[in-house]
Design a protein around this motif. Structure first.
Motif, mmCIF file in Angstrom:
data_model
loop_
_atom_site.group_PDB
_atom_site.id
_atom_site.type_symbol
_atom_site.label_atom_id
_atom_site.label_comp_id
_atom_site.label_asym_id
_atom_site.label_seq_id
_atom_site.Cartn_x
_atom_site.Cartn_y
_atom_site.Cartn_z
ATOM 1 N N ALA A 84 -1.684 1.482 -3.434
ATOM 2 C CA ALA A 84 -2.695 2.364 -2.841
ATOM 3 C C ALA A 84 -3.897 2.513 -3.765
ATOM 4 O O ALA A 84 -5.045 2.472 -3.321
ATOM 5 C CB ALA A 84 -2.088 3.731 -2.545
ATOM 6 N N GLU A 85 -3.638 2.669 -5.053
ATOM 7 C CA GLU A 85 -4.737 2.836 -6.011
ATOM 8 C C GLU A 85 -5.569 1.563 -6.115
ATOM 9 O O GLU A 85 -6.800 1.628 -6.221
ATOM 10 C CB GLU A 85 -4.166 3.220 -7.378
ATOM 11 C CG GLU A 85 -5.205 3.426 -8.465
ATOM 12 C CD GLU A 85 -6.181 4.558 -8.188
ATOM 13 O OE1 GLU A 85 -7.203 4.642 -8.897
ATOM 14 O OE2 GLU A 85 -5.935 5.356 -7.258
ATOM 15 N N LEU A 86 -4.911 0.403 -6.080
ATOM 16 C CA LEU A 86 -5.660 -0.856 -6.105
ATOM 17 C C LEU A 86 -6.597 -0.944 -4.913
ATOM 18 O O LEU A 86 -7.783 -1.290 -5.059
ATOM 19 C CB LEU A 86 -4.683 -2.033 -6.100
ATOM 20 C CG LEU A 86 -5.298 -3.422 -5.907
ATOM 21 C CD1 LEU A 86 -6.291 -3.744 -7.020
ATOM 22 C CD2 LEU A 86 -4.204 -4.478 -5.820
ATOM 23 N N ARG A 87 -6.109 -0.631 -3.735
ATOM 24 C CA ARG A 87 -6.946 -0.703 -2.541
ATOM 25 C C ARG A 87 -8.077 0.316 -2.590
ATOM 26 O O ARG A 87 -9.204 0.029 -2.179
ATOM 27 C CB ARG A 87 -6.068 -0.514 -1.296
ATOM 28 C CG ARG A 87 -5.178 -1.725 -0.994
ATOM 29 C CD ARG A 87 -4.039 -1.369 -0.060
ATOM 30 N NE ARG A 87 -3.228 -2.525 0.285
ATOM 31 C CZ ARG A 87 -2.306 -3.070 -0.519
ATOM 32 N NH1 ARG A 87 -2.092 -2.568 -1.722
ATOM 33 N NH2 ARG A 87 -1.610 -4.122 -0.122
ATOM 34 N N ARG A 88 -7.801 1.510 -3.090
ATOM 35 C CA ARG A 88 -8.855 2.524 -3.202
ATOM 36 C C ARG A 88 -9.957 2.054 -4.140
ATOM 37 O O ARG A 88 -11.149 2.250 -3.865
ATOM 38 C CB ARG A 88 -8.262 3.849 -3.692
ATOM 39 C CG ARG A 88 -9.198 5.041 -3.553
ATOM 40 C CD ARG A 88 -8.608 6.279 -4.195
ATOM 41 N NE ARG A 88 -8.465 6.118 -5.633
ATOM 42 C CZ ARG A 88 -9.474 6.227 -6.505
ATOM 43 N NH1 ARG A 88 -10.697 6.503 -6.078
ATOM 44 N NH2 ARG A 88 -9.271 6.068 -7.796
ATOM 45 N N ARG A 89 -9.577 1.414 -5.255
ATOM 46 C CA ARG A 89 -10.580 0.902 -6.206
ATOM 47 C C ARG A 89 -11.404 -0.223 -5.593
ATOM 48 O O ARG A 89 -12.618 -0.303 -5.803
ATOM 49 C CB ARG A 89 -9.899 0.408 -7.485
ATOM 50 C CG ARG A 89 -9.314 1.512 -8.355
ATOM 51 C CD ARG A 89 -9.093 1.020 -9.789
ATOM 52 N NE ARG A 89 -8.326 -0.210 -9.839
ATOM 53 C CZ ARG A 89 -7.002 -0.281 -9.941
ATOM 54 N NH1 ARG A 89 -6.285 0.834 -9.981
ATOM 55 N NH2 ARG A 89 -6.381 -1.440 -9.991
ATOM 56 N N ASP A 93 -1.937 5.549 3.793
ATOM 57 C CA ASP A 93 -2.163 4.156 4.170
ATOM 58 C C ASP A 93 -3.042 4.044 5.424
ATOM 59 O O ASP A 93 -3.795 3.073 5.565
ATOM 60 C CB ASP A 93 -0.844 3.403 4.360
ATOM 61 C CG ASP A 93 0.083 4.051 5.365
ATOM 62 O OD1 ASP A 93 -0.030 5.261 5.596
ATOM 63 O OD2 ASP A 93 0.944 3.337 5.912
ATOM 64 N N TRP A 97 2.291 3.614 -5.180
ATOM 65 C CA TRP A 97 1.132 4.236 -5.842
ATOM 66 C C TRP A 97 0.172 3.174 -6.353
ATOM 67 O O TRP A 97 -1.037 3.265 -6.140
ATOM 68 C CB TRP A 97 1.605 5.128 -6.990
ATOM 69 C CG TRP A 97 0.467 5.637 -7.823
ATOM 70 C CD1 TRP A 97 0.015 5.129 -9.006
ATOM 71 C CD2 TRP A 97 -0.397 6.730 -7.508
ATOM 72 N NE1 TRP A 97 -1.075 5.845 -9.457
ATOM 73 C CE2 TRP A 97 -1.339 6.834 -8.551
ATOM 74 C CE3 TRP A 97 -0.450 7.638 -6.457
ATOM 75 C CZ2 TRP A 97 -2.330 7.806 -8.560
ATOM 76 C CZ3 TRP A 97 -1.451 8.605 -6.472
ATOM 77 C CH2 TRP A 97 -2.367 8.681 -7.515
ATOM 78 N N ALA A 98 0.729 2.147 -7.010
ATOM 79 C CA ALA A 98 -0.122 1.097 -7.583
ATOM 80 C C ALA A 98 -0.883 0.359 -6.485
ATOM 81 O O ALA A 98 -2.067 0.044 -6.634
ATOM 82 C CB ALA A 98 0.729 0.119 -8.397
ATOM 83 N N LYS A 158 0.817 -1.222 0.000
ATOM 84 C CA LYS A 158 0.000 0.000 0.000
ATOM 85 C C LYS A 158 0.847 1.267 0.000
ATOM 86 O O LYS A 158 0.331 2.355 -0.259
ATOM 87 C CB LYS A 158 -0.931 -0.004 1.212
ATOM 88 C CG LYS A 158 -0.214 -0.047 2.546
ATOM 89 C CD LYS A 158 -1.174 -0.400 3.663
ATOM 90 C CE LYS A 158 -0.451 -0.661 4.968
ATOM 91 N NZ LYS A 158 -1.337 -1.272 5.970
ATOM 92 N N ASP A 179 -12.526 9.901 -1.450
ATOM 93 C CA ASP A 179 -12.167 11.038 -2.280
ATOM 94 C C ASP A 179 -12.630 12.314 -1.586
ATOM 95 O O ASP A 179 -13.432 12.279 -0.662
ATOM 96 C CB ASP A 179 -12.766 10.933 -3.695
ATOM 97 C CG ASP A 179 -14.252 10.624 -3.674
ATOM 98 O OD1 ASP A 179 -14.941 11.046 -2.724
ATOM 99 O OD2 ASP A 179 -14.730 9.953 -4.597
ATOM 100 N N LEU A 221 -6.621 4.291 4.078
ATOM 101 C CA LEU A 221 -6.977 3.037 3.418
ATOM 102 C C LEU A 221 -7.267 1.944 4.440
ATOM 103 O O LEU A 221 -8.238 1.186 4.311
ATOM 104 C CB LEU A 221 -5.853 2.597 2.486
ATOM 105 C CG LEU A 221 -5.620 3.461 1.249
ATOM 106 C CD1 LEU A 221 -4.298 3.083 0.584
ATOM 107 C CD2 LEU A 221 -6.774 3.312 0.253
#
Length: 227
Positions: free
Chosen positions: A159-164, A187, A156-157, A153, A174, A190
């Motif tokens: 964190a973005e995966l977890r946000r999605r 983190d 960037w990848a 997390k 957001d 998240l």
């Protein structure tokens, strides 16, 4: 049913509560104060928190071992919780000696660093009126994704995966999160949101406990990590 996901952060705690159109975020220096702030917006029935609940007397907690198995590649993110007498030690060296004498294991600096937060929750959870369960973000994310994650997390990848994943589960992150967004790292947000996802599953009767049934030590608290 209103629920709250909680994670420790610098300076205190962050809480995320799912709402009909998004989330409400909270920050406080003490866990009791955090939950009170969330309750002020509507009574919270379930709190899921990323901190040990139920401290072993002379052994490893099965919850930690099973959580490590569940997340595979990121298993190092699950600390093995020191036994109670180790967390009562005045310094890291004493904690390590006590823990090793009882379990054969030392205590990591990171795990000992959580001592103030662990003890704060250990005291608060005995007085709470809410249902409180322990959870772990990476175990929750693995359950949400259907498989253990491999991206950390802190990238960037990752964190973005977890946000999605959270957005897909109806917990969008957001916009301005107020004081919580100013005090907590990415983190932390998240992780608190993942705790909220698990709290919602607990409220709906959909959650899984590791172990099932939970262990119970001398403190009388059910010890399991829920997803």
């Amino acid at each position: 049913m209103r629920v709250l996901g909680v994670d420790a952060c610098k300076g205190g705690w962050i809480g995320i509560a799912p709402t009909a159109g998004g989330v409400s975020a909270y920050f406080a220096a003490h866990i009791a104060e955090l939950v009170e702030r969330a309750d002020a917006d509507g009574a919270v029935e379930v709190v899921a928190i990323d901190i040990p609940v139920g401290l072993a007397d002379a052994s490893r907690r099965r919850a930690d071992l099973l959580a490590r198995q569940a997340i595979g590649p990121l298993r190092s993110s699950v600390f093995i919780t020191p036994v109670r007498v180790a967390l009562e030690a005045p310094d890291h060296a004493t904690a390590t000696a006590r823990n090793r004498a009882l379990t054969g294991d030392g205590v990591s600096v990171q795990a000992f660093g959580l001592k103030p937060k662990v003890r704060q929750v250990d005291e608060w959870v005995r007085r709470r009126t809410h249902r409180v369960v322990e959870a772990h973000p990476e175990v929750s994310f693995a359950q949400l994704a259907g498989a253990p994650l491999t991206l950390r997390k802190t990238t960037w990848a990752g964190a973005e995966l977890r946000r999605r994943l959270l957005a897909g589960a109806g917990i969008p992150l957001d916009g301005d999160l107020g004081a919580a967004g100013r005090h907590a790292a990415v983190d932390d947000v998240l992780d608190a949101a993942a705790m909220a996802w698990t709290a919602r599953r607990v409220a709906r009767g959909e959650a899984l406990a590791r172990p099932d049934p939970p262990e119970v030590f001398s403190d009388g608290l059910p010890c399991a990590i829920w997803t």
